[in-house]
Design an enzyme around this catalytic site. Structure first.
Site, PDB file in Angstrom:
ATOM      1  N   HIS A  30       0.839  -1.209   0.000  1.00 44.58           N
ATOM      2  CA  HIS A  30       0.000   0.000   0.000  1.00 44.58           C
ATOM      3  C   HIS A  30       0.871   1.254   0.000  1.00 44.58           C
ATOM      4  O   HIS A  30       0.667   2.178   0.786  1.00 44.58           O
ATOM      5  CB  HIS A  30      -0.957  -0.010   1.195  1.00 44.58           C
ATOM      6  N   TYR A 302       3.750  -4.615  10.947  1.00 41.32           N
ATOM      7  CA  TYR A 302       3.608  -3.179  10.704  1.00 41.32           C
ATOM      8  C   TYR A 302       4.674  -2.392  11.461  1.00 41.32           C
ATOM      9  O   TYR A 302       5.198  -1.391  10.974  1.00 41.32           O
ATOM     10  CB  TYR A 302       2.227  -2.704  11.146  1.00 41.32           C
TER      11      TYR A 302
END
Length: 311
Positions: A30, A302
Site C-alpha cells: 500500500h 507493521y
C-alpha cells in the site's frame, strides 16, 4: 512474535521487500495513498452491543485510501488490492481504533506465512495478467495448489475488473472481532465499508485514464461535497469461525448499519498522517480482538515496516 512455522515479523518484511522492492521510505505494501478528514455519524443500531463511545457518538476520523502494491507508481487501471483504513480520533486527535479494510471479501490466506507466499507469487506473476496466469500455471498456480483455503477468495477477486473509483468500492475488514457491552457480554462481528454511491468497476477500455487516476478522482468528487460509506457490521453466530480470516461467514448472518463515515476533504496534514500506522489490532474498550493468528501477527509486521520506512 513468531508464527507456528517459526517466521518472525522481521523475516516476513524481509521477504515482502525482496518480492516487491518498495522504496525505502514507503510502506512495504500500500505504498501510494493519501489521508482524508472524515466524520463518523452513528446510526444507534449497535449501542446495545458495545461500550465503545466512539461508535455510538459522532466522532472525528481520518481515512487513508491506497493502492495495495508495494510500488509507489503502481497502475490503478489494473486489477489489484485497494485499501481503505479508518482511524477514529479522540479529542486530542490521537487514534483510538483503526479499521483496516481492502476490496477483498476474505483474507487470502489462513496464516501469515501463506500471505507472504502470496505476495511473492503475485510479484512473480504481475497483477495485470492475474486472471490469465491463474489458468496458465506458474508460481501463482503453485501457491493455490498448496493453499486450498485461498481458492474461493482469489477466484472471486479476479472475476471483477479494477475499481472505477475509491468512492464506489466496497472494502471489507477481513478479520473477526468481538463487541463487548457494559456488562461484558461479547458478540462476534466482522465489518465492511459499503459505498453509498454503489459499487462500480472500470469499463474494459481504460486508455483515457491516467495510471494514477484514483486519488485525483476522489479529490474531484470531494470538490462537489462529502463522499460517504456505511460502516456495516455482520454479526456472527455460534460456530462461525473467528480464528480463520480466509473463511467467509454465511451472507444470511445479520447485517447492521453502525453508522456513516463521511469523508469531507483531503487532510492538510496528509503527509504527517502518512507516517502513522493504521493497525487493525488497535482497538478500544468495547471492541476486542478474536483468536485470529493473522490479526495478531499484523501489528508486529507493521511495526517492523514503520521502523524501517521512518528511520
Amino acid at each position: 512474535m513468531t508464527t507456528p512455522d517459526g517466521m518472525t515479523a522481521e523475516q516476513a518484511i524481509n521477504r515482502i521487500e525482496a518480492a516487491g522492492h518498495p522504496r525505502p521510505h514507503d510502506r512495504r505494501l500500500h505504498a501510494r495513498g493519501a489521508v482524508y478528514e472524515a466524520k463518523f455519524v452513528p446510526s444507534g443500531r449497535i449501542a446495545h452491543l458495545t461500550a465503545a463511545a466512539h461508535l455510538t457518538t459522532e466522532t472525528s476520523a481520518v481515512v487513508r485510501f491506497s493502492n495495495g502494491s508495494p510500488q509507489y507508481d503502481a497502475d490503478d487501471r489494473t486489477r489489484g488490492i485497494r485499501g481503505m483504513a479508518v482511524k477514529f480520533l479522540d479529542g486530542e486527535r490521537n487514534g483510538v481504533h483503526d479499521l483496516v479494510a481492502a476490496n477483498f471479501r476474505v483474507f487470502p490466506s489462513s496464516t501469515p506465512e501463506g500471505f507472504v507466499e502470496l505476495v511473492e507469487a503475485l510479484s512473480a506473476t504481475g497483477e495485470a495478467g492475474l486472471k490469465e496466469k491463474l489458468a496458465g500455471g506458474g508460481k501463482l498456480a503453485g501457491f493455490l495448489f498448496q493453499h486450498k483455503e485461498s481458492h474461493a477468495g482469489i477466484k472471486a477477486f479476479v472475476s471483477r475488473r479494477a475499481p472505477a473509483s475509491f468512492a464506489t468500492t466496497r472494502f471489507d475488514g477481513l478479520h473477526a472481532f468481538h463487541f463487548a457491552d457494559a456488562e461484558g457480554k461479547r458478540t462476534a462481528f466482522r465489518y465492511r465499508l459499503v459505498p453509498q454511491l454503489g459499487e462500480v468497476d472500470l469499463e474494459a477500455d481504460t486508455t483515457k485514464l491516467k495510471p494514477g487516476f484514483l486519488l485525483p478522482d476522489l479529490d474531484r468528487r470531494l470538490d462537489g461535497g462529502p463522499v460517504s460509506f456505511t460502516l456495516v457490521v455482520q454479526l456472527g453466530e455460534p460456530g462461525d469461525p473467528t480464528h480463520d480470516p480466509s473463511i467467509a461467514w454465511p451472507e444470511q448472518r445479520p447485517l447492521l448499519p453502525a453508522g456513516e463515515i463521511r469523508i469531507e476533504r483531503l487532510s492538510p496534514e496528509s503527509a504527517e498522517w502518512e507516517r502513522q500506522v493504521f493497525d487493525p489490532a488497535r482497538v478500544t474498550p468495547g471492541v476486542e480482538l478474536s483468536d485470529d493468528t493473522v490479526l495478531a501477527f499484523r501489528p508486529h509486521a507493521y511495526s517492523v515496516s514503520a521502523e524501517r520506512r521512518l528511520s
